[in-house]
Design a protein around this motif. Structure first.
Motif, PDB file in Angstrom:
ATOM      1  N   PHE A   8       0.811  -1.211   0.000  1.00  0.00           N
ATOM      2  CA  PHE A   8       0.000   0.000   0.000  1.00  0.00           C
ATOM      3  C   PHE A   8       0.852   1.272   0.000  1.00  0.00           C
ATOM      4  N   ARG A   9       2.044   1.172  -0.576  1.00  0.00           N
ATOM      5  CA  ARG A   9       2.977   2.306  -0.579  1.00  0.00           C
ATOM      6  C   ARG A   9       2.549   3.380  -1.573  1.00  0.00           C
ATOM      7  N   ASP A  10       2.185   2.980  -2.776  1.00  0.00           N
ATOM      8  CA  ASP A  10       1.828   3.933  -3.825  1.00  0.00           C
ATOM      9  C   ASP A  10       0.385   4.416  -3.652  1.00  0.00           C
ATOM     10  N   PRO A  11       0.013   5.527  -4.283  1.00  0.00           N
ATOM     11  CA  PRO A  11      -1.383   5.974  -4.224  1.00  0.00           C
ATOM     12  C   PRO A  11      -2.314   4.882  -4.751  1.00  0.00           C
ATOM     13  N   PRO A  12      -3.494   4.744  -4.163  1.00  0.00           N
ATOM     14  CA  PRO A  12      -4.407   3.685  -4.615  1.00  0.00           C
ATOM     15  C   PRO A  12      -4.869   3.913  -6.048  1.00  0.00           C
ATOM     16  N   PRO A  13      -5.134   2.838  -6.787  1.00  0.00           N
ATOM     17  CA  PRO A  13      -5.639   2.989  -8.153  1.00  0.00           C
ATOM     18  C   PRO A  13      -7.056   3.550  -8.154  1.00  0.00           C
ATOM     19  N   ASP A  14      -7.437   4.097  -9.287  1.00  0.00           N
ATOM     20  CA  ASP A  14      -8.778   4.641  -9.445  1.00  0.00           C
ATOM     21  C   ASP A  14      -9.809   3.527  -9.412  1.00  0.00           C
ATOM     22  N   ARG A  15     -10.770   3.620  -8.508  1.00  0.00           N
ATOM     23  CA  ARG A  15     -11.750   2.548  -8.338  1.00  0.00           C
ATOM     24  C   ARG A  15     -12.576   2.335  -9.603  1.00  0.00           C
ATOM     25  N   ASP A  16     -12.919   3.412 -10.284  1.00  0.00           N
ATOM     26  CA  ASP A  16     -13.787   3.293 -11.450  1.00  0.00           C
ATOM     27  C   ASP A  16     -13.193   2.377 -12.513  1.00  0.00           C
ATOM     28  N   SER A  17     -11.912   2.514 -12.757  1.00  0.00           N
ATOM     29  CA  SER A  17     -11.286   1.685 -13.788  1.00  0.00           C
ATOM     30  C   SER A  17     -10.740   0.377 -13.226  1.00  0.00           C
ATOM     31  N   TYR A  18     -10.137   0.435 -12.041  1.00  0.00           N
ATOM     32  CA  TYR A  18      -9.461  -0.734 -11.478  1.00  0.00           C
ATOM     33  C   TYR A  18     -10.450  -1.778 -10.966  1.00  0.00           C
ATOM     34  N   VAL A  19     -11.549  -1.309 -10.403  1.00  0.00           N
ATOM     35  CA  VAL A  19     -12.533  -2.230  -9.826  1.00  0.00           C
ATOM     36  C   VAL A  19     -13.773  -2.336 -10.707  1.00  0.00           C
ATOM     37  N   LEU A  20     -14.513  -1.256 -10.851  1.00  0.00           N
ATOM     38  CA  LEU A  20     -15.776  -1.323 -11.592  1.00  0.00           C
ATOM     39  C   LEU A  20     -15.561  -1.700 -13.042  1.00  0.00           C
ATOM     40  N   GLY A  21     -14.446  -1.310 -13.609  1.00  0.00           N
ATOM     41  CA  GLY A  21     -14.170  -1.628 -15.005  1.00  0.00           C
ATOM     42  C   GLY A  21     -13.491  -2.965 -15.225  1.00  0.00           C
ATOM     43  N   GLN A  22     -13.279  -3.740 -14.157  1.00  0.00           N
ATOM     44  CA  GLN A  22     -12.625  -5.043 -14.312  1.00  0.00           C
ATOM     45  C   GLN A  22     -13.523  -5.969 -15.127  1.00  0.00           C
ATOM     46  N   ALA A  23     -13.131  -6.227 -16.361  1.00  0.00           N
ATOM     47  CA  ALA A  23     -13.966  -6.974 -17.312  1.00  0.00           C
ATOM     48  C   ALA A  23     -13.399  -8.363 -17.563  1.00  0.00           C
ATOM     49  N   ILE A  24     -14.282  -9.346 -17.550  1.00  0.00           N
ATOM     50  CA  ILE A  24     -13.897 -10.748 -17.721  1.00  0.00           C
ATOM     51  C   ILE A  24     -14.550 -11.291 -18.990  1.00  0.00           C
ATOM     52  N   PRO A  25     -13.775 -11.901 -19.909  1.00  0.00           N
ATOM     53  CA  PRO A  25     -14.372 -12.490 -21.107  1.00  0.00           C
ATOM     54  C   PRO A  25     -15.102 -13.781 -20.774  1.00  0.00           C
ATOM     55  N   PHE A  26     -16.114 -14.097 -21.556  1.00  0.00           N
ATOM     56  CA  PHE A  26     -16.849 -15.349 -21.352  1.00  0.00           C
ATOM     57  C   PHE A  26     -17.410 -15.831 -22.685  1.00  0.00           C
ATOM     58  N   ASN A  27     -17.662 -17.139 -22.736  1.00  0.00           N
ATOM     59  CA  ASN A  27     -18.230 -17.775 -23.925  1.00  0.00           C
ATOM     60  C   ASN A  27     -19.690 -18.092 -23.636  1.00  0.00           C
ATOM     61  N   PRO A  28     -20.645 -17.353 -24.198  1.00  0.00           N
ATOM     62  CA  PRO A  28     -22.057 -17.581 -23.884  1.00  0.00           C
ATOM     63  C   PRO A  28     -22.512 -19.012 -24.140  1.00  0.00           C
ATOM     64  N   ASP A  29     -22.004 -19.628 -25.217  1.00  0.00           N
ATOM     65  CA  ASP A  29     -22.442 -20.983 -25.561  1.00  0.00           C
ATOM     66  C   ASP A  29     -22.101 -21.991 -24.470  1.00  0.00           C
ATOM     67  N   GLN A  30     -20.978 -21.771 -23.781  1.00  0.00           N
ATOM     68  CA  GLN A  30     -20.599 -22.687 -22.702  1.00  0.00           C
ATOM     69  C   GLN A  30     -21.648 -22.698 -21.598  1.00  0.00           C
ATOM     70  N   TRP A  31     -22.325 -21.586 -21.409  1.00  0.00           N
ATOM     71  CA  TRP A  31     -23.330 -21.465 -20.362  1.00  0.00           C
ATOM     72  C   TRP A  31     -24.720 -21.854 -20.846  1.00  0.00           C
ATOM     73  N   ILE A  32     -25.113 -21.303 -21.975  1.00  0.00           N
ATOM     74  CA  ILE A  32     -26.485 -21.493 -22.463  1.00  0.00           C
ATOM     75  C   ILE A  32     -26.799 -22.972 -22.653  1.00  0.00           C
ATOM     76  N   THR A  33     -25.845 -23.734 -23.148  1.00  0.00           N
ATOM     77  CA  THR A  33     -26.080 -25.157 -23.408  1.00  0.00           C
ATOM     78  C   THR A  33     -26.071 -26.001 -22.148  1.00  0.00           C
ATOM     79  N   ARG A  34     -25.630 -25.425 -21.026  1.00  0.00           N
ATOM     80  CA  ARG A  34     -25.523 -26.204 -19.787  1.00  0.00           C
ATOM     81  C   ARG A  34     -26.500 -25.768 -18.710  1.00  0.00           C
TER      82      ARG A  34
END
Length: 232
Positions: A8-34
């Motif tokens: 925690f030495r450096d200034p904290p990252p911007d929450r909007d981009s670092y947290v709220l903007g954390q985007a995860i890719p996904f394959n819809p077909d893997q879910w819809i078929t199961r």
């Protein structure tokens, strides 16, 4: 300088981009078929644009879906979105996640989630955690690493009370093991007392760092991944 000071030495990252903007890719077909039915696939996820090969879902989107989690269908959509965000494109992990819907009575599952949500709405994340971690009524294939995600997102980014519900998983536990005096086993089903301790630590570190508690959570997650890979 301690490891905690270094993290925690450096200034904290911007929450909007670092947290709220954390985007995860996904394959819809893997879910819809199961899923038990193709109609279960949340429309909000179906409408997401593709970034490269796959669509992505970020924390902000899942929080927005919590706005509609006042019905069984809305809670189911939020649960699926939280699972998708936490799983990514690993097909084997998708198979494990959807067992929640095939190995539990669905009405009972919704009752448990509704009960946990009520505790979150009252500002008691530890009680919400306990509802889903009850040793006598555990939801099959729904451990803390994923139900803590649901608790976190169910706030719709407007947590009440003194403590936010935060995500805990094996990566966070590894970082806690390095940074705190307590012992955290990365593969253990942490009890509610352990979760309460985690929240206390994360909130105190957030205050010290001058940031939001979930910025600390993601920082711990990143540090845990580094430890898994053998980084110092």
């Amino acid at each position: 300088m301690t490891k905690l000071d270094e993290l925690f030495r450096d200034p904290p990252p911007d929450r909007d981009s670092y947290v709220l903007g954390q985007a995860i890719p996904f394959n819809p077909d893997q879910w819809i078929t199961r899923l038990p039915s193709g109609e279960w696939w949340p429309k909000r996820l179906a409408d997401l644009p593709r970034v490269g090969r796959w669509p992505t879902v970020d924390r902000r989107t899942v929080f927005q879906m919590a706005e509609h989690a006042h019905t069984p269908e809305g809670r189911r959509d939020l649960l699926i979105a939280a699972l998708v965000w936490g799983t990514g494109t690993n097909a084997r992990e998708v198979v494990r996640r959807v067992r929640i819907f095939h190995e539990n009575d669905l009405e009972w599952l919704d009752e448990r989630i509704c009960g946990a949500q009520a505790e979150i709405d009252r500002g008691d994340p530890v009680a919400g955690y306990l509802v889903l971690n009850d040793q006598d009524a555990q939801v099959k294939y729904f451990g803390p690493a994923f139900f803590s995600k649901l608790l976190y997102f169910s706030t719709a980014d407007r947590p009440v009370g003194e403590r936010w519900p935060l995500i805990i998983d094996s990566n966070v536990a590894l970082a806690l093991n390095e940074l705190s005096a307590q012992e955290w086993e990365a593969d253990k089903r942490w009890d509610s007392k352990k979760y309460a301790s985690y929240l206390e630590l994360a909130h105190s570190w957030a205050e010290r760092w001058g940031t939001a508690p979930d910025v600390v959570e993601r920082t711990l997650f990143t540090r845990g991944k580094q430890l898994k890979s053998g980084a110092r």
